[in-house]
Design an enzyme around this catalytic site. Structure first.
Site, PDB file in Angstrom:
ATOM      1  CG  ASP A 118      11.418  -4.595  -8.557  1.00 27.25           C
ATOM      2  OD1 ASP A 118      10.371  -5.267  -8.645  1.00 27.25           O
ATOM      3  OD2 ASP A 118      11.821  -3.851  -9.465  1.00 27.25           O
ATOM      4  CG  LEU A 129      -1.769  -1.258   1.459  1.00 20.72           C
ATOM      5  CD1 LEU A 129      -2.443  -1.214   2.818  1.00 20.72           C
ATOM      6  CD2 LEU A 129      -2.819  -1.394   0.352  1.00 20.72           C
TER       7      LEU A 129
END
Length: 306
Positions: free
Chosen positions: A253, A222
Site C-alpha cells: 500500500d 516482486l
C-alpha cells in the site's frame, strides 16, 4: 498547483497480534503485542499518498461506531479530503485480523462491514470528485460493481486509472480494459493471468496477458527482488532497497501511494517507482500499517543516502 488523487477503497480497524509462526488447523498459539491499528488497503494508500505529498480525496464507507468516527477524524488530520467518506447506519466499520510472524510475514482475515456498502450508488454520489481528479487509485476490498463504475467515470473524463488488484480475484475484460496501470504482486498476477510469476521471463508472459486486455502499463511487485515494469514494448526489473524487515503489513500500500504521488508530480516512471520503493522500504522497518508509513521528508532523506 498540486494534482488531485482520488482513492476509492476500504477502511479497516486492524486487530494485530505477533505470533512465532502461523497456526496449523486445530492448533492454538499464544501471541504477543496485541494492538488495534488503522488499516484497510484504501485507507493505507490514501494515508501514504497524503503523507508523501499528494492532494488526496478518499471515497469510502465507515460504520456508525466510534472507531469509524475516530478514523475519519484521523484521516482529516493527515490532510485527506474526507467529504466522500460515507457513514453507514447500523453497520460496523470493516475489520482485519492480522497475524505477524517472526519471519515478518503476515496473514490477514477480513470482516467487510461497511466496506461492503461501497456500491454503485455511493460511487455515483462522488462522480464529480472522480471526474475532476487527475488520477484514480483503487483496490479490491470493496464491491466490484463500485470499482467498475468508478473506472468508467474516470475513463470517460480522461482520468488516469491505477488498480492495485488486491486481494486478488478474477476480473472482467471490461474492467481490465479501463485500467491504465495495474500493480499486482506475484500471487495476484498469477490469479489474474494464469501465469506463475517466478522470474523475469514469466513476468513478461504475465504482462503480455494484461497488455492484451488493453492495459498500457504493468507493474508486478516482486517483494525484496524489486518491481517488474512493462510498458511501451519494453520491460525491466527495478531493484528494491535492502533493509531489515520487521513487519511487511502495509508495504504494498505504501509503494502504491508513493508511486502515484511521484507520478502526479511529473516524475519519470523509474523515479516514481524508486520513490514508492523507498517509502515501502522504510515502512517494513516499523510495526503496524498506517503507523509505519513514512513522511515525504523521511523518504527523500532515505533516497539521498541510499
Amino acid at each position: 498547483m498540486r494534482k488531485t488523487l482520488t482513492v476509492l477503497g476500504s477502511i479497516n480497524a486492524d486487530h494485530v497480534i505477533s505470533v512465532p509462526y502461523f497456526t496449523k488447523p486445530g492448533e492454538t498459539l499464544t501471541g504477543q503485542n496485541y494492538q488495534i491499528a488503522y488499516g484497510g488497503k484504501g485507507a493505507n494508500q490514501a494515508v501514504a499518498a497524503a503523507r508523501l505529498g499528494a492532494k488526496v480525496a478518499f471515497i469510502s464507507c465507515i460504520g456508525s461506531d466510534s472507531i469509524g468516527k475516530t478514523m475519519k477524524n484521523a484521516f482529516a488530520q493527515e490532510g485527506i479530503d474526507t467529504t466522500h467518506i460515507n457513514t453507514v447506519s447500523q453497520e460496523m466499520t470493516g475489520m482485519a485480523f492480522i497475524q505477524v510472524a517472526k519471519s515478518s510475514e503476515n496473514s490477514i482475515v477480513l470482516a467487510s462491514g461497511a466496506n461492503s456498502h461501497l456500491s454503485e450508488m455511493v460511487v455515483r454520489q462522488s462522480e464529480a470528485q472522480i471526474a475532476q481528479s487527475d488520477c484514480l487509485l483503487m483496490q479490491l476490498e470493496t464491491p466490484l460493481s463500485g470499482v467498475e463504475l468508478a473506472a468508467q467515470i474516470a475513463k470517460k473524463n480522461g482520468v488516469k486509472v491505477v488498480l492495485n488488484p488486491a486481494p486478488a480475484q478474477i476480473l472482467s475484460d471490461e474492467l481490465l480494459s479501463l485500467i491504465d496501470i495495474i500493480t499486482p504482486n506475484e500471487t495476484e498476477a498469477e490469479i489474474l493471468t494464469g501465469v506463475e510469476v517466478a522470474d523475469e521471463q514469466s513476468a513478461v508472459k504475465a504482462a503480455s496477458v494484461f497488455h492484451d486486455k488493453g492495459i498500457e502499463t504493468v507493474m508486478i511487485t516482486l517483494g525484496a527482488k524489486g518491481v517488474f515494469v512493462s510498458r511501451k514494448g519494453k520491460s525491466r526489473i527495478i531493484k528494491g532497497f535492502c533493509v531489515q524487515a520487521i513487519d511487511t503489513t502495509a508495504a504494498g500500500d505504501t509503494f502504491n501511494g508513493g508511486f502515484v504521488t511521484a507520478l502526479l508530480e511529473e516524475k519519470s516512471f523509474d523515479e516514481a517507482i524508486r520513490f514508492g520503493q523507498a517509502a515501502a522500504a522504510i515502512s517494513v522497518t516499523k510495526k503496524g500499517a498506517q503507523s509505519s508509513i513514512p513522511t515525504r521528508q523521511e523518504t527523500l532523506e532515505f533516497l539521498e543516502h541510499a
